[in-house]
Design a protein around this motif. Sequence first.
Motif, mmCIF file in Angstrom:
data_model
loop_
_atom_site.group_PDB
_atom_site.id
_atom_site.type_symbol
_atom_site.label_atom_id
_atom_site.label_comp_id
_atom_site.label_asym_id
_atom_site.label_seq_id
_atom_site.Cartn_x
_atom_site.Cartn_y
_atom_site.Cartn_z
ATOM 1 N N PHE A 191 0.803 -1.224 0.000
ATOM 2 C CA PHE A 191 0.000 0.000 0.000
ATOM 3 C C PHE A 191 0.835 1.272 0.000
ATOM 4 N N LEU A 192 2.072 1.175 -0.472
ATOM 5 C CA LEU A 192 2.836 2.396 -0.730
ATOM 6 C C LEU A 192 2.128 3.205 -1.815
ATOM 7 N N ASN A 193 2.074 4.513 -1.619
ATOM 8 C CA ASN A 193 1.420 5.356 -2.631
ATOM 9 C C ASN A 193 1.987 5.115 -4.025
ATOM 10 N N GLN A 194 3.306 5.078 -4.099
ATOM 11 C CA GLN A 194 3.923 4.929 -5.424
ATOM 12 C C GLN A 194 3.589 3.581 -6.057
ATOM 13 N N ASP A 195 3.418 2.534 -5.225
ATOM 14 C CA ASP A 195 3.066 1.221 -5.770
ATOM 15 C C ASP A 195 1.605 1.180 -6.216
ATOM 16 N N LEU A 196 0.743 1.840 -5.447
ATOM 17 C CA LEU A 196 -0.678 1.876 -5.827
ATOM 18 C C LEU A 196 -0.865 2.583 -7.164
ATOM 19 N N GLN A 197 0.050 3.499 -7.459
ATOM 20 C CA GLN A 197 -0.071 4.267 -8.708
ATOM 21 C C GLN A 197 0.782 3.700 -9.838
ATOM 22 N N ARG A 204 -4.710 -6.605 -6.204
ATOM 23 C CA ARG A 204 -5.688 -6.608 -5.109
ATOM 24 C C ARG A 204 -5.565 -5.318 -4.267
ATOM 25 N N ALA A 205 -4.345 -4.885 -4.029
ATOM 26 C CA ALA A 205 -4.136 -3.644 -3.253
ATOM 27 C C ALA A 205 -4.766 -2.456 -3.971
ATOM 28 N N LYS A 206 -4.603 -2.415 -5.290
ATOM 29 C CA LYS A 206 -5.200 -1.317 -6.046
ATOM 30 C C LYS A 206 -6.727 -1.372 -5.960
ATOM 31 N N ALA A 207 -7.280 -2.580 -6.004
ATOM 32 C CA ALA A 207 -8.739 -2.717 -5.880
ATOM 33 C C ALA A 207 -9.197 -2.251 -4.500
ATOM 34 N N ILE A 208 -8.462 -2.637 -3.458
ATOM 35 C CA ILE A 208 -8.827 -2.235 -2.096
ATOM 36 C C ILE A 208 -8.681 -0.728 -1.934
ATOM 37 N N ASN A 209 -7.685 -0.163 -2.584
ATOM 38 C CA ASN A 209 -7.507 1.294 -2.550
ATOM 39 C C ASN A 209 -8.702 2.006 -3.176
ATOM 40 N N GLN A 210 -9.314 1.372 -4.161
ATOM 41 C CA GLN A 210 -10.526 1.956 -4.749
ATOM 42 C C GLN A 210 -11.740 1.771 -3.847
ATOM 43 N N PRO A 245 -7.758 -5.901 30.657
ATOM 44 C CA PRO A 245 -6.295 -5.936 30.873
ATOM 45 C C PRO A 245 -5.561 -6.825 29.885
ATOM 46 N N LEU A 246 -6.287 -7.668 29.125
ATOM 47 C CA LEU A 246 -5.628 -8.474 28.088
ATOM 48 C C LEU A 246 -5.208 -7.616 26.900
ATOM 49 N N VAL A 247 -5.795 -6.414 26.772
ATOM 50 C CA VAL A 247 -5.499 -5.561 25.623
ATOM 51 C C VAL A 247 -4.191 -4.813 25.850
ATOM 52 N N LYS A 248 -3.285 -4.975 24.903
ATOM 53 C CA LYS A 248 -2.025 -4.234 24.907
ATOM 54 C C LYS A 248 -2.023 -3.315 23.684
ATOM 55 N N VAL A 249 -1.347 -2.176 23.806
ATOM 56 C CA VAL A 249 -1.358 -1.190 22.730
ATOM 57 C C VAL A 249 0.058 -0.941 22.232
ATOM 58 N N CYS A 250 0.275 -1.113 20.950
ATOM 59 C CA CYS A 250 1.580 -0.894 20.323
ATOM 60 C C CYS A 250 1.475 0.278 19.365
ATOM 61 N N LEU A 251 2.597 0.946 19.227
ATOM 62 C CA LEU A 251 2.689 2.043 18.263
ATOM 63 C C LEU A 251 3.788 1.725 17.261
ATOM 64 N N THR A 252 3.409 1.569 16.011
ATOM 65 C CA THR A 252 4.399 1.482 14.926
ATOM 66 C C THR A 252 4.051 2.617 13.981
ATOM 67 N N THR A 253 4.902 3.592 13.905
ATOM 68 C CA THR A 253 4.566 4.794 13.150
ATOM 69 C C THR A 253 4.180 4.435 11.715
ATOM 70 N N THR A 254 2.973 4.843 11.339
ATOM 71 C CA THR A 254 2.442 4.535 10.013
ATOM 72 C C THR A 254 1.960 5.840 9.388
ATOM 73 N N ASN A 255 2.751 6.393 8.532
ATOM 74 C CA ASN A 255 2.305 7.606 7.846
ATOM 75 C C ASN A 255 1.936 7.266 6.403
ATOM 76 N N LEU A 256 1.801 8.265 5.589
ATOM 77 C CA LEU A 256 1.414 8.016 4.201
ATOM 78 C C LEU A 256 2.490 7.256 3.437
ATOM 79 N N ASP A 257 3.694 7.216 3.973
ATOM 80 C CA ASP A 257 4.771 6.460 3.334
ATOM 81 C C ASP A 257 4.738 4.981 3.719
ATOM 82 N N SER A 258 3.771 4.591 4.520
ATOM 83 C CA SER A 258 3.699 3.202 4.968
ATOM 84 C C SER A 258 3.137 2.310 3.864
ATOM 85 N N SER A 259 3.538 1.054 3.907
ATOM 86 C CA SER A 259 3.036 0.094 2.915
ATOM 87 C C SER A 259 1.905 -0.772 3.480
#
Lengths: 295, 295
Positions: free
Chosen positions: B66-72, B83-89, B137-151
């Motif tokens: 799902f990189l922008n450049q790959d979707l395009q 499939r990614a392009k279809a999901i992007n639509q 308490p079973l729920v844990k929260v993670c942060l993995t930075t995901t910006n528009l450059d994320s795939s």
Amino acid sequence: MNQINHVAIVGATHGNEFTGAYLIKKFEQFPHLIQRSSFNIQTLLANPEAFKVGRRYIDKDLNRCFLNQDLQNSTLSSYEDIRAKAINQILGPKGNPQVDVILDLHTTTANMGLSIIIGNQHPFCLQLSAYLSAINPLVKVCLTTTNLDSSLLKSLCQYGFVIEVGPVAQGVLNADLFYKTEKLIYTILDYLEAYNQNSISSDNHTLTLYQSIGTIDYPRNNLGEIQAMIHPQLQFRDYEPLHPGEPIFLSFEGQDINYEGESTVYPIFINEAAYYEKGIAMCLTQKQEVNLNWE
Amino acid sequence: MNQINHVAIVGATHGNEFTGAYLIKKFEQFPHLIQRSSFNIQTLLANPEAFKVGRRYIDKDLNRCFLNQDLQNSTLSSYEDIRAKAINQILGPKGNPQVDVILDLHTTTANMGLSIIIGNQHPFCLQLSAYLSAINPLVKVCLTTTNLDSSLLKSLCQYGFVIEVGPVAQGVLNADLFYKTEKLIYTILDYLEAYNQNSISSDNHTLTLYQSIGTIDYPRNNLGEIQAMIHPQLQFRDYEPLHPGEPIFLSFEGQDINYEGESTVYPIFINEAAYYEKGIAMCLTQKQEVNLNWE
């Protein structure tokens, strides 16, 4: 019975069962670990292409490719069919094999601990199994009749043993199970050595055997889609008694589905990942005590 | 922030992660379970072909497409690229999406319980995460930075959440985790409904956040072959502190390999099956308490 002259240890018959594959690699790097004085030993990575891509198989399940008629059918040309024919040349030919004993290393997502699956009740197989389960209570022994009409790799020779270890996810190494499997292999090799040297003590007079009597599929709709999961009360309860009327599946809508058989059975391979496509939610066994005092 | 108008629940982004796939099938059969009055909701089976054959993907990991450049990029034509392009639509386009919130359902062979992985520290994401971990308490929260450059698929919109549940083997349904995941989804949908109705109580002032800081690969030889396994002392210990000098791997020859970092970290995705090919034995995180009193 004659002396054991040739033994084969086989790993990665399924490419995503890593324990056996990496044990083979270890034994190839350190062959002295498996060398014994009274027999030859060889190792075999059965499905290297499937192992390379981390999948059970490339085209079809290699461990269903050893039917005599298929090994002789030159029109079968899938990767696994070709590989089975090559293995039949290396270890076989089936019916008149070069090896006396095969140890085929597998893992399962089911909670089967250290299971030995034998294909017949030959006294040699029973006595070895009794020895292993006597010295290690984690070892369970199953019988799935494997004659020359079997399609399993272990059917290449009369003393074919599957070692089935779990629970471990496909494509994963579990260090604890890796070392337990390795230790079990050394125990078997030492037993074979003692057998050849006539120094087996026959202290084990009975063996608990789980004899395969059939399989149960998941409940499915008319499209073949699964409609229920293994019941949480049954998950990871391999080798424990399942009584008539006890819950066996839980539907996606939350309904219990009970076991409708008429007698108590002992399920194994409960929720094995690779068996979803085979239509097997679990295998049922009968538990029996076998008397080994045949002399 | 504006009202939440459109929500998407996505399953089978990886075809062998069955929990999400079968939850999507359940929601499609019983749509009232996920309907709420203040927003539209849609479900999506992201990788139906991979699900059909029980594999993570057909050609490549859809959740890296799902990189922008790959979707395009019209020259990319693998099954997952298409499939990614279809999901992007369907859900996107990335950067200006039709959906406000994505819940992307995953499972892992690691012992991550009910993990929420967020891609940014937007107050909305943090407050929802704090709410979920406070009531369960079973729920844990993670942060993995995901910006528009994320795939990642979740990068299609700003409020993309991955729900990562384990441990469960690939290609397997675990009923207990299935129902816990389902319940968590309903809790999230109810929260979004309350958010739209301005009836969120902001009782949660802090949030424990596991922030991704890097990954560790398995020790390998110069052929790239793995030389060690996750140490038994670390297996299934996701979210627990790993101190400098503590064992992290166990070599095939039985040697401990210790963690050589300089500070205590909190590993997650320990022994995730799908990450062997990515060169990831585990992800390291830093544990932090986030103060949510930004008002």
